[in-house]
Design a protein around this motif. Structure first.
Motif, short mmCIF file in Angstrom:
data_model
loop_
_atom_site.label_atom_id
_atom_site.label_comp_id
_atom_site.label_asym_id
_atom_site.label_seq_id
_atom_site.Cartn_x
_atom_site.Cartn_y
_atom_site.Cartn_z
N GLY A 43 -19.59 -62.37 3.32
CA GLY A 43 -18.29 -61.73 3.17
C GLY A 43 -17.53 -61.77 4.48
N HIS A 44 -16.31 -62.21 4.42
CA HIS A 44 -15.46 -62.25 5.61
C HIS A 44 -14.59 -61.00 5.58
CE1 HIS A 44 -16.79 -66.15 6.96
NE2 HIS A 44 -16.97 -66.38 5.67
N CYS A 45 -14.50 -60.35 6.73
CA CYS A 45 -13.98 -58.98 6.75
C CYS A 45 -12.77 -58.81 7.65
CB CYS A 45 -15.10 -58.06 7.21
SG CYS A 45 -16.58 -58.20 6.17
N LYS A 46 -12.07 -57.72 7.39
CA LYS A 46 -10.98 -57.30 8.26
C LYS A 46 -11.22 -55.85 8.62
CE LYS A 46 -7.81 -56.18 4.43
NZ LYS A 46 -6.55 -56.57 3.79
N ASN A 47 -10.55 -55.42 9.66
CA ASN A 47 -10.77 -54.08 10.21
C ASN A 47 -9.43 -53.44 10.48
OD1 ASN A 47 -13.84 -54.42 10.97
ND2 ASN A 47 -12.78 -56.29 11.54
N LEU A 48 -9.25 -52.23 9.99
CA LEU A 48 -8.00 -51.51 10.18
C LEU A 48 -8.24 -50.37 11.16
CD1 LEU A 48 -6.85 -51.29 6.46
CD2 LEU A 48 -6.38 -53.10 8.12
N LEU A 50 -6.83 -47.24 12.71
CA LEU A 50 -5.81 -46.31 12.25
C LEU A 50 -5.90 -44.97 12.96
CD1 LEU A 50 -6.53 -47.04 8.49
CD2 LEU A 50 -4.60 -47.93 9.81
N LYS A 51 -4.81 -44.24 12.90
CA LYS A 51 -4.75 -42.90 13.47
C LYS A 51 -4.07 -42.02 12.44
CE LYS A 51 -2.88 -40.63 17.54
NZ LYS A 51 -2.02 -40.78 18.69
N ASP A 52 -4.56 -40.79 12.28
CA ASP A 52 -3.88 -39.91 11.34
C ASP A 52 -2.90 -39.01 12.09
OD1 ASP A 52 -5.27 -37.57 12.20
OD2 ASP A 52 -6.74 -37.70 10.59
N ASP A 53 -2.15 -38.21 11.33
CA ASP A 53 -1.08 -37.42 11.94
C ASP A 53 -1.59 -36.23 12.75
OD1 ASP A 53 -1.79 -35.84 9.79
OD2 ASP A 53 0.19 -35.83 8.87
N LYS A 54 -2.91 -36.05 12.81
CA LYS A 54 -3.51 -35.02 13.68
C LYS A 54 -4.18 -35.66 14.89
CE LYS A 54 -2.79 -31.10 11.55
NZ LYS A 54 -2.04 -30.01 12.16
N GLY A 55 -4.05 -37.00 15.02
CA GLY A 55 -4.61 -37.69 16.17
C GLY A 55 -6.03 -38.19 15.99
N ASN A 56 -6.62 -37.99 14.81
CA ASN A 56 -7.96 -38.51 14.55
C ASN A 56 -7.90 -40.02 14.38
OD1 ASN A 56 -9.32 -35.90 14.40
ND2 ASN A 56 -8.13 -35.62 12.52
N ILE A 57 -8.91 -40.70 14.87
CA ILE A 57 -8.95 -42.16 14.83
C ILE A 57 -9.90 -42.62 13.74
CG2 ILE A 57 -9.48 -44.24 16.17
CD1 ILE A 57 -8.90 -42.51 18.70
N TRP A 58 -9.47 -43.65 13.01
CA TRP A 58 -10.23 -44.18 11.88
C TRP A 58 -10.38 -45.69 12.01
CZ3 TRP A 58 -12.15 -40.86 8.18
CH2 TRP A 58 -11.69 -39.55 8.26
N LEU A 59 -11.53 -46.19 11.64
CA LEU A 59 -11.75 -47.63 11.53
C LEU A 59 -12.22 -47.89 10.11
CD1 LEU A 59 -11.89 -50.43 12.91
CD2 LEU A 59 -14.31 -49.94 13.36
N ILE A 60 -11.37 -48.56 9.32
CA ILE A 60 -11.74 -48.94 7.96
C ILE A 60 -12.12 -50.41 8.00
CG2 ILE A 60 -10.98 -49.24 5.58
CD1 ILE A 60 -9.11 -46.86 5.97
N VAL A 61 -13.35 -50.70 7.56
CA VAL A 61 -13.88 -52.06 7.57
C VAL A 61 -14.06 -52.49 6.12
CG1 VAL A 61 -15.70 -53.53 8.49
CG2 VAL A 61 -15.10 -51.43 9.70
N CYS A 62 -13.46 -53.63 5.75
CA CYS A 62 -13.48 -54.06 4.36
C CYS A 62 -13.44 -55.59 4.28
CB CYS A 62 -12.29 -53.46 3.61
SG CYS A 62 -10.69 -53.85 4.35
N LEU A 63 -13.60 -56.10 3.09
CA LEU A 63 -13.48 -57.54 2.88
C LEU A 63 -12.05 -57.99 3.16
CD1 LEU A 63 -15.61 -57.83 -0.37
CD2 LEU A 63 -16.26 -58.61 1.94
N GLU A 64 -11.89 -59.22 3.62
CA GLU A 64 -10.56 -59.69 4.02
C GLU A 64 -9.55 -59.67 2.88
OE1 GLU A 64 -11.10 -63.68 5.50
OE2 GLU A 64 -11.40 -64.50 3.52
#
Length: 163
Positions: A43-48, A50-64
């Motif tokens: 599976g070839h993937c992409k990574n998002l 992201l930051k939410d409106d409270k300043g928390n940082i998110w990394l969403i890893v999913c298929l491309e």
């Protein structure tokens, strides 16, 4: 200084995680990666990043090919309203440049600021592919190895159907 590709490979080896890495010309988008990857299995993937409106940082890893609805994602992952993180924050937290976002960047998140979300559909593949901290190569890893690596960085990834 952020971890280097060699530091990453040493960490993976110390954890007993088998990987295979193939070098290629730099790629900055999914479209460019599709054109250059050749016959890399899995599976070839992409990574998002992201930051939410409270300043928390998110990394969403999913298929491309996954479609991630940033308006619906907060309810699925337990965040607030999401937007893309700025390049300076990406460099500060994951130690990578835009176009090189990867779950392997968690090696640099020693403050454990990132909330990691792995898409369930992606985790169903036998092999997964990510940049090894730079977009001039692709590293293939098993999903179990990815989770082991992420946990070794002090993160507990959530496996969620995000797409």
């Amino acid at each position: 200084m952020p971890a280097t590709r060699e530091d990453l490979f040493a960490r993976l080896e110390s954890l007993g995680i088998a990987t295979e890495t193939r070098n290629h010309a730099p790629v900055f988008t999914v479209e460019e990666a599709r054109a250059l990857r050749g016959e890399i299995p899995g599976g070839h993937c992409k990574n998002l990043f992201l930051k939410d409106d409270k300043g928390n940082i998110w990394l969403i890893v999913c298929l491309e090919e996954a479609q991630i609805d940033l308006k619906a994602a907060p309810a699925r992952i337990g965040s607030r309203r999401l937007s893309f993180g700025k390049p300076d924050l990406l460099r500060e937290v994951l130690g990578v440049e835009p176009g090189s976002v990867t779950p392997f960047g968690l090696i640099n998140d020693t403050a454990r600021r990132v909330n990691v979300v792995l898409d369930a559909a992606m985790m169903a593949h036998d092999l997964l592919n990510y940049h090894p901290l730079e977009n001039t190569a692709t590293t293939t890893i098993r999903p179990s190895g990815l989770v082991t690596f992420i946990r070794s960085c002090g993160h507990q990834p959530a496996i969620v159907a995000v797409a």
